[in-house]
Scaffold this motif. Structure first.
Motif, PDB file in Angstrom:
ATOM      1  N   LEU A  27      44.244  14.675  14.529  1.00 52.59           N
ATOM      2  CA  LEU A  27      44.743  13.019  13.549  1.00 52.59           C
ATOM      3  C   LEU A  27      43.658  11.959  13.753  1.00 52.59           C
ATOM      4  N   LYS A  28      42.731  12.724  14.447  1.00 52.48           N
ATOM      5  CA  LYS A  28      41.673  11.715  14.508  1.00 52.48           C
ATOM      6  C   LYS A  28      40.957  11.485  13.115  1.00 52.48           C
ATOM      7  N   PRO A  29      40.077  10.068  12.966  1.00 48.73           N
ATOM      8  CA  PRO A  29      39.516   9.904  11.840  1.00 48.73           C
ATOM      9  C   PRO A  29      38.646  11.395  11.395  1.00 48.73           C
ATOM     10  N   PHE A  30      37.918  11.822  10.726  1.00 49.63           N
ATOM     11  CA  PHE A  30      36.350  12.046  10.857  1.00 49.63           C
ATOM     12  C   PHE A  30      36.134  12.125   9.754  1.00 49.63           C
ATOM     13  N   CYS A  31      34.538  12.716   9.264  1.00 48.18           N
ATOM     14  CA  CYS A  31      33.647  12.431   8.027  1.00 48.18           C
ATOM     15  C   CYS A  31      33.086  13.726   7.783  1.00 48.18           C
ATOM     16  N   TYR A  32      32.768  14.188   6.531  1.00 46.91           N
ATOM     17  CA  TYR A  32      32.400  15.088   5.910  1.00 46.91           C
ATOM     18  C   TYR A  32      31.778  14.673   4.563  1.00 46.91           C
ATOM     19  N   VAL A  33      30.970  15.388   3.836  1.00 44.73           N
ATOM     20  CA  VAL A  33      29.935  15.704   3.001  1.00 44.73           C
ATOM     21  C   VAL A  33      30.422  16.826   2.295  1.00 44.73           C
ATOM     22  N   VAL A  34      31.219  16.475   0.665  1.00 42.39           N
ATOM     23  CA  VAL A  34      31.627  17.242  -0.553  1.00 42.39           C
ATOM     24  C   VAL A  34      30.044  17.131  -1.272  1.00 42.39           C
ATOM     25  N   HIS A  35      29.494  18.731  -1.862  1.00 36.51           N
ATOM     26  CA  HIS A  35      28.261  17.787  -3.206  1.00 36.51           C
ATOM     27  C   HIS A  35      29.069  18.549  -4.422  1.00 36.51           C
ATOM     28  N   ILE A  36      28.810  18.205  -5.673  1.00 36.28           N
ATOM     29  CA  ILE A  36      30.264  18.063  -6.716  1.00 36.28           C
ATOM     30  C   ILE A  36      29.385  18.405  -7.630  1.00 36.28           C
ATOM     31  N   GLU A  37      29.703  19.454  -8.340  1.00 31.11           N
ATOM     32  CA  GLU A  37      29.060  19.521  -9.551  1.00 31.11           C
ATOM     33  C   GLU A  37      29.207  19.393 -11.280  1.00 31.11           C
ATOM     34  N   GLU A  38      28.920  18.487 -12.005  1.00 29.58           N
ATOM     35  CA  GLU A  38      29.395  18.418 -12.918  1.00 29.58           C
ATOM     36  C   GLU A  38      29.074  19.819 -13.977  1.00 29.58           C
ATOM     37  N   GLN A  39      29.126  19.233 -14.572  1.00 28.70           N
ATOM     38  CA  GLN A  39      28.363  20.664 -15.751  1.00 28.70           C
ATOM     39  C   GLN A  39      27.397  19.661 -16.388  1.00 28.70           C
ATOM     40  N   GLU A 175      51.039  16.384 -16.828  1.00 26.83           N
ATOM     41  CA  GLU A 175      50.208  15.488 -16.916  1.00 26.83           C
ATOM     42  C   GLU A 175      49.587  14.569 -16.325  1.00 26.83           C
ATOM     43  N   ASP A 176      50.510  14.845 -14.832  1.00 25.53           N
ATOM     44  CA  ASP A 176      49.562  13.617 -14.471  1.00 25.53           C
ATOM     45  C   ASP A 176      49.233  14.375 -13.790  1.00 25.53           C
ATOM     46  N   ARG A 177      48.449  15.604 -13.270  1.00 26.81           N
ATOM     47  CA  ARG A 177      47.349  15.797 -12.750  1.00 26.81           C
ATOM     48  C   ARG A 177      46.100  15.549 -12.567  1.00 26.81           C
ATOM     49  N   ILE A 178      45.304  15.816 -11.751  1.00 19.60           N
ATOM     50  CA  ILE A 178      43.503  15.627 -11.671  1.00 19.60           C
ATOM     51  C   ILE A 178      42.921  16.338 -10.682  1.00 19.60           C
ATOM     52  N   ASN A 179      42.109  16.388 -10.942  1.00 19.18           N
ATOM     53  CA  ASN A 179      41.448  17.357 -10.072  1.00 19.18           C
ATOM     54  C   ASN A 179      41.211  16.521  -8.781  1.00 19.18           C
ATOM     55  N   GLY A 180      41.560  17.491  -7.835  1.00 18.51           N
ATOM     56  CA  GLY A 180      40.363  17.076  -6.100  1.00 18.51           C
ATOM     57  C   GLY A 180      38.822  16.271  -7.024  1.00 18.51           C
ATOM     58  N   TRP A 181      38.391  17.393  -6.952  1.00 24.02           N
ATOM     59  CA  TRP A 181      36.792  16.828  -7.388  1.00 24.02           C
ATOM     60  C   TRP A 181      36.289  15.539  -7.803  1.00 24.02           C
ATOM     61  N   ARG A 182      37.283  15.332  -8.844  1.00 26.19           N
ATOM     62  CA  ARG A 182      37.055  14.488 -10.064  1.00 26.19           C
ATOM     63  C   ARG A 182      37.827  13.190  -9.518  1.00 26.19           C
ATOM     64  N   LEU A 183      38.553  13.383  -8.664  1.00 21.81           N
ATOM     65  CA  LEU A 183      39.269  11.845  -8.305  1.00 21.81           C
ATOM     66  C   LEU A 183      38.039  11.298  -7.507  1.00 21.81           C
ATOM     67  N   LEU A 184      37.404  12.799  -5.804  1.00 22.62           N
ATOM     68  CA  LEU A 184      36.280  11.676  -5.379  1.00 22.62           C
ATOM     69  C   LEU A 184      35.299  11.230  -5.904  1.00 22.62           C
ATOM     70  N   LEU A 185      34.545  12.151  -6.959  1.00 23.32           N
ATOM     71  CA  LEU A 185      33.588  11.737  -7.359  1.00 23.32           C
ATOM     72  C   LEU A 185      33.572  10.489  -8.116  1.00 23.32           C
ATOM     73  N   ASN A 186      34.953  10.445  -8.887  1.00 21.97           N
ATOM     74  CA  ASN A 186      35.723   9.108  -9.614  1.00 21.97           C
ATOM     75  C   ASN A 186      35.712   7.543  -8.953  1.00 21.97           C
ATOM     76  N   ARG A 187      35.803   8.276  -7.537  1.00 20.74           N
ATOM     77  CA  ARG A 187      36.046   6.721  -6.551  1.00 20.74           C
ATOM     78  C   ARG A 187      34.555   6.596  -5.832  1.00 20.74           C
ATOM     79  N   GLY A 188      33.837   7.699  -5.624  1.00 20.56           N
ATOM     80  CA  GLY A 188      33.022   7.620  -5.199  1.00 20.56           C
ATOM     81  C   GLY A 188      31.567   7.498  -5.836  1.00 20.56           C
ATOM     82  N   THR A 189      31.619   7.110  -7.217  1.00 20.66           N
ATOM     83  CA  THR A 189      30.427   6.679  -8.626  1.00 20.66           C
ATOM     84  C   THR A 189      31.288   5.449  -9.204  1.00 20.66           C
ATOM     85  N   GLY A 190      32.140   5.260  -8.351  1.00 22.09           N
ATOM     86  CA  GLY A 190      32.853   3.158  -9.068  1.00 22.09           C
ATOM     87  C   GLY A 190      33.121   3.542 -10.267  1.00 22.09           C
ATOM     88  N   ARG A 191      33.541   4.924 -10.575  1.00 21.91           N
ATOM     89  CA  ARG A 191      34.429   4.933 -12.312  1.00 21.91           C
ATOM     90  C   ARG A 191      35.686   5.329 -12.178  1.00 21.91           C
TER      91      ARG A 191
END
Length: 201
Positions: A27-39, A175-191
């Protein structure tokens, strides 16, 4: 109370109760990098920092009540970030061991809006040993931008509800669902990340 704050427990690496040490290394904080590909676009690397609240392994008192540690002793006491006194629960602790892998694979999961800023993913008994089929593991977290292509995921709470929970499982809408990759991508890019509007029945 010295040594009982959540950061104190994390720094020590374990919490000891009745002579038994329960490791908190996972449960200690950790970091990683995920590579997200949009169509039709190149991959976008998003740096993800994950942090866990004490609520993932503890339970607080009911509203208007206090937990009495004078009888059982103060070993299970954990003081959270709001200085609330909470009690370490072995069942929540056992379930929490799967949290790091869930957060590392967040981009592959479906998430749900539990409020304007919190999201929820439900993990069934396949990833939680010892629970009967149909058991829901409720994981509440938020995602905030920390910089360009960087986000901070804070897991606010994670638990399996029991008869003493005092509330029913969260009733999410598909209908309240959002893909995890979209959530991370939008937050990371300021969308913007917006909750879908309510539909009239």
């Amino acid at each position: 109370m010295k040594g009982k704050y959540w950061p104190d427990h994390l720094a020590l690496g374990y919490i000891e109760i009745d002579g038994v040490q329960h490791s908190l290394e996972h449960l200690k904080p950790f970091c990683y990098v995920v590579h997200i590909e949009e169509q039709g676009k190149a991959e976008t690397p998003i740096q993800v920092t994950v942090e866990f609240s004490s609520h993932c392994v503890t339970k607080g008192p009911r509203t208007g009540e206090l937990i009495d540690f004078s009888q059982a002793g103060f070993a299970p006491l954990v003081i959270d970030q709001r200085r609330n006194w909470r009690k370490f629960l072995p069942a929540r602790y056992t379930a929490s061991t799967v949290l790091p892998e869930i957060m590392r694979t967040l981009s592959q999961r479906s998430c749900f809006f539990a409020s304007e800023r919190n999201y929820l993913t439900l993990e069934m008994n396949e990833v939680i040993p010892g629970y009967p089929e149909g058991t829901q593991y409720e994981i509440y977290f938020n995602v905030k931008q920390r910089g360009n292509l960087s986000v901070h995921v804070y897991v606010e709470s994670a638990y399996v509800r029991d008869p003493c929970s005092g509330s029913d499982p969260y009733r999410f809408r598909k209908e309240d669902r959002i893909n995890g990759w979209r959530l991370l991508l939008n937050r990371g890019t300021g969308r913007a990340v917006r909750r879908p509007p309510s539909r009239r029945r």
